[in-house]
Design a protein around this motif. Structure first.
Motif, mmCIF file in Angstrom:
data_model
loop_
_atom_site.group_PDB
_atom_site.id
_atom_site.type_symbol
_atom_site.label_atom_id
_atom_site.label_comp_id
_atom_site.label_asym_id
_atom_site.label_seq_id
_atom_site.Cartn_x
_atom_site.Cartn_y
_atom_site.Cartn_z
ATOM 1 N N PHE A 195 0.827 -1.209 0.000
ATOM 2 C CA PHE A 195 0.000 0.000 0.000
ATOM 3 C C PHE A 195 0.861 1.258 0.000
ATOM 4 C CE2 PHE A 195 -3.242 -2.814 2.311
ATOM 5 C CZ PHE A 195 -3.836 -3.178 1.116
ATOM 6 N N MET A 196 2.018 1.207 0.684
ATOM 7 C CA MET A 196 2.911 2.361 0.717
ATOM 8 C C MET A 196 3.508 2.606 -0.667
ATOM 9 S SD MET A 196 3.926 4.624 2.929
ATOM 10 C CE MET A 196 3.944 3.991 4.608
ATOM 11 N N ILE A 197 3.975 1.546 -1.311
ATOM 12 C CA ILE A 197 4.550 1.666 -2.661
ATOM 13 C C ILE A 197 3.476 2.093 -3.660
ATOM 14 C CG2 ILE A 197 5.604 0.367 -4.545
ATOM 15 C CD1 ILE A 197 6.946 -1.383 -2.362
ATOM 16 N N GLU A 198 2.317 1.480 -3.558
ATOM 17 C CA GLU A 198 1.203 1.784 -4.463
ATOM 18 C C GLU A 198 0.843 3.265 -4.411
ATOM 19 O OE1 GLU A 198 -3.128 -0.231 -4.936
ATOM 20 O OE2 GLU A 198 -2.777 0.788 -3.019
ATOM 21 N N TYR A 199 0.737 3.812 -3.194
ATOM 22 C CA TYR A 199 0.347 5.213 -3.047
ATOM 23 C C TYR A 199 1.450 6.137 -3.560
ATOM 24 C CZ TYR A 199 -1.928 9.323 -1.116
ATOM 25 O OH TYR A 199 -2.544 10.546 -0.996
ATOM 26 N N ALA A 200 2.689 5.789 -3.271
ATOM 27 C CA ALA A 200 3.811 6.614 -3.731
ATOM 28 C C ALA A 200 3.878 6.643 -5.259
ATOM 29 C CB ALA A 200 5.122 6.078 -3.156
ATOM 30 N N ASP A 201 3.735 5.485 -5.894
ATOM 31 C CA ASP A 201 3.782 5.407 -7.359
ATOM 32 C C ASP A 201 2.623 6.162 -7.997
ATOM 33 O OD1 ASP A 201 6.046 3.921 -7.154
ATOM 34 O OD2 ASP A 201 5.085 1.985 -7.557
ATOM 35 N N ASN A 203 0.922 8.641 -6.918
ATOM 36 C CA ASN A 203 0.954 10.091 -6.723
ATOM 37 C C ASN A 203 2.329 10.702 -7.009
ATOM 38 O OD1 ASN A 203 -1.841 10.777 -5.385
ATOM 39 N ND2 ASN A 203 -1.137 8.897 -4.390
ATOM 40 N N ASN A 204 3.209 9.876 -7.583
ATOM 41 C CA ASN A 204 4.546 10.345 -7.960
ATOM 42 C C ASN A 204 5.278 10.967 -6.760
ATOM 43 O OD1 ASN A 204 6.648 10.665 -9.801
ATOM 44 N ND2 ASN A 204 6.001 12.733 -10.378
ATOM 45 N N LEU A 205 5.234 10.244 -5.629
ATOM 46 C CA LEU A 205 5.860 10.708 -4.403
ATOM 47 C C LEU A 205 6.989 9.770 -3.995
ATOM 48 C CD1 LEU A 205 2.597 11.552 -2.402
ATOM 49 C CD2 LEU A 205 4.158 13.209 -3.453
ATOM 50 N N GLN A 206 7.849 10.252 -3.105
ATOM 51 C CA GLN A 206 8.953 9.425 -2.624
ATOM 52 C C GLN A 206 8.435 8.373 -1.654
ATOM 53 O OE1 GLN A 206 12.095 11.626 -0.783
ATOM 54 N NE2 GLN A 206 13.249 9.805 -0.158
ATOM 55 N N TYR A 207 8.866 7.151 -1.857
ATOM 56 C CA TYR A 207 8.469 6.031 -0.995
ATOM 57 C C TYR A 207 8.983 6.243 0.432
ATOM 58 C CZ TYR A 207 8.998 1.364 1.073
ATOM 59 O OH TYR A 207 8.996 0.288 1.920
ATOM 60 N N LYS A 208 8.140 5.933 1.421
ATOM 61 C CA LYS A 208 8.517 6.061 2.828
ATOM 62 C C LYS A 208 8.586 4.669 3.462
ATOM 63 C CE LYS A 208 6.325 10.594 3.416
ATOM 64 N NZ LYS A 208 5.334 11.400 4.187
ATOM 65 N N PRO A 209 9.777 4.165 3.740
ATOM 66 C CA PRO A 209 9.889 2.821 4.345
ATOM 67 C C PRO A 209 9.340 2.780 5.767
ATOM 68 C CG PRO A 209 12.024 3.900 4.282
ATOM 69 C CD PRO A 209 11.093 4.778 3.506
ATOM 70 N N ILE A 210 8.852 1.619 6.150
ATOM 71 C CA ILE A 210 8.323 1.399 7.496
ATOM 72 C C ILE A 210 9.348 0.593 8.281
ATOM 73 C CG2 ILE A 210 6.402 0.436 8.836
ATOM 74 C CD1 ILE A 210 4.703 0.605 6.278
ATOM 75 N N THR A 211 9.772 1.098 9.429
ATOM 76 C CA THR A 211 10.793 0.413 10.209
ATOM 77 C C THR A 211 10.229 -0.888 10.795
ATOM 78 O OG1 THR A 211 10.217 1.526 12.274
ATOM 79 C CG2 THR A 211 11.830 2.617 10.844
ATOM 80 N N PRO A 212 11.118 -1.855 11.100
ATOM 81 C CA PRO A 212 10.649 -3.124 11.686
ATOM 82 C C PRO A 212 9.837 -2.941 12.964
ATOM 83 C CG PRO A 212 12.916 -3.335 10.948
ATOM 84 C CD PRO A 212 12.564 -1.884 10.802
ATOM 85 N N SER A 213 10.247 -1.996 13.833
ATOM 86 C CA SER A 213 9.508 -1.788 15.083
ATOM 87 C C SER A 213 8.116 -1.220 14.805
ATOM 88 C CB SER A 213 10.278 -0.856 16.013
ATOM 89 O OG SER A 213 10.570 0.376 15.373
ATOM 90 N N ALA A 214 8.005 -0.337 13.800
ATOM 91 C CA ALA A 214 6.697 0.203 13.421
ATOM 92 C C ALA A 214 5.825 -0.899 12.838
ATOM 93 C CB ALA A 214 6.867 1.334 12.417
ATOM 94 N N MET A 215 6.454 -1.773 12.061
ATOM 95 C CA MET A 215 5.701 -2.879 11.458
ATOM 96 C C MET A 215 5.183 -3.835 12.528
ATOM 97 S SD MET A 215 4.830 -3.556 8.339
ATOM 98 C CE MET A 215 6.082 -3.098 7.129
#
Length: 391
Positions: A195-201, A203-215
């Protein structure tokens, strides 16, 4: 299997989702009717789309009908069409969804909402492939594959007289059940990243990685709205968070700040729940969300105590220093021997009281109580035993 995941958005590595994909591959080439069950937001329409696109009807019409969104007075006309003059407003002959889907597939979502009189006519279509327009008496043949979906317990509806037994068994010949997201938590990281990659692609935005602790936090949540709720939460955090990495603190902040997060993705910081729900649902949602937040606080306190105890064992702090260290985490000092309560009631008491009240409201019905509390019946029975609740 990977091709199906990428092409149809059915994402996951759990045994449960692998079984779903395997079932799709088996039934798609046939013309048999399929019943797809599962809670709201689990992806039932994605499964229906996948079945159609893998079938020999893939180049033919695919019609989606939400049975719960069509008024009972017009649903037969919408499904089967009508003849001019058959009722007020019928100014011309009109084809229904079944005729529009001829030689293709029709997906009947929320099949449990169909009125009983309409269920009779649907059964006729399943058994003989015939429809009769409203205002006509001569049947006509249609070649339509029927896929149906429900988030209700149709067997229970049959027992209560709200769903025809013959139609239920006719639909249930082949069924695919989609598990709730809380029952396949190992798929949450894949879905969140998707969902993060999908939204970034998109809307032509920079991908925001999710840290392991956040996950880990995302994996620990129950996601009552399932995949739909997770997707909307991820998109909302993506839009509102200014940092380029989604940290655990970020997820906690949005969970607390937007306790009113709902499936549609809409936030209203003035209210913790949607105000267009009935009073009972609003009250229940408020209590459950407060319980969730309290549990988070308790977990944090447990971690603090564990860390301080380890430091005490290693001689890094003295016993006298512990209260001062704990007080740094709270605006109000914690006194020795103080028990954390809410209005003199522990979390266990609140949860037990909520279950007892809900059971009483539904006259001891376990099924309705579990549905109202948005937990599984299995969890409810475990809680009843744990709290020694007689019902």
């Amino acid at each position: 299997m990977i091709e199906i995941e990428q092409k149809y958005g059915i994402i996951g590595k759990s045994d449960a989702i692998k079984e779903v994909i395997s079932s799709i591959e088996q039934v798609a080439p046939t013309d048999i009717s399929i019943l797809i069950s599962g809670e709201s937001g689990t992806g039932k329409e994605l499964v229906a789309q996948a079945i159609h696109r893998l079938s020999h009807r893939k180049n033919r019409p695919y019609i989606v009908v939400n049975c719960g969104a069509i008024p009972s007075g017009t649903i037969e006309s919408e499904l089967f069409g009508h003849k001019k003059g058959s009722f007020t407003g019928a100014t011309e002959d009109r084809k229904g969804f079944f005729e529009a889907a001829n030689q293709g597939t029709i997906f009947l979502d929320e099949i449990g909402e169909l009125p009983l009189e309409t269920q009779v006519k649907l059964l006729r279509v399943l058994e003989s492939g015939e429809i009769i327009r409203v205002g006509e008496s001569i049947p006509q043949k249609v070649d339509v594959r029927i896929l149906a979906a429900t988030n209700k317990d149709l067997k229970e509806q049959v027992m209560e007289g709200d769903f025809r037994k013959d139609l239920y068994y006719r639909l249930k010949t082949i069924s695919i059940h989609l598990p709730a997201l809380r029952d396949r938590r190992e798929d949450i990281p894949m879905l969140a990243e998707h969902f993060m990659i999908e939204y970034a692609d998109r809307n032509n935005l920079q991908y925001k990685p999710i840290t392991p602790s956040a996950m880990k936090i995302l994996e620990s949540l129950n996601w009552q709205g399932n995949i739909r709720e997770l997707r909307n939460f991820i998109h909302s955090v993506f839009v509102l968070e200014k940092s380029h990495i989604i940290q655990a603190e970020t997820v906690r902040e949005y969970l607390r700040k937007h306790a009113g997060f709902i499936e549609s993705g809409h936030f209203d910081t003035r209210f913790p729940v949607r105000m267009d729900k009935d009073v009972d649902k609003m009250e229940r949602e408020l209590i459950l969300r407060q319980l969730f937040l309290l549990r988070q606080d308790v977990d944090e306190i447990k971690n603090m105590l564990r860390q301080n105890y380890q430091m005490l064992e290693k001689g890094q702090v003295s016993l006298d220093e512990i209260p001062q260290r704990l007080n740094r985490y709270d605006k109000e000092p914690i006194q020795a021997g103080e028990i954390l309560t809410v209005e003199d009631k522990s979390i266990r008491d609140m949860e037990k009281g909520l279950i007892e009240q809900t059971l009483d409201k539904y006259h001891g019905s376990k099924r309705k109580t579990a549905q109202a509390l948005q937990i599984s019946e299995r969890t409810l029975y475990r809680k009843l035993k744990e709290y020694d609740i007689q019902s």
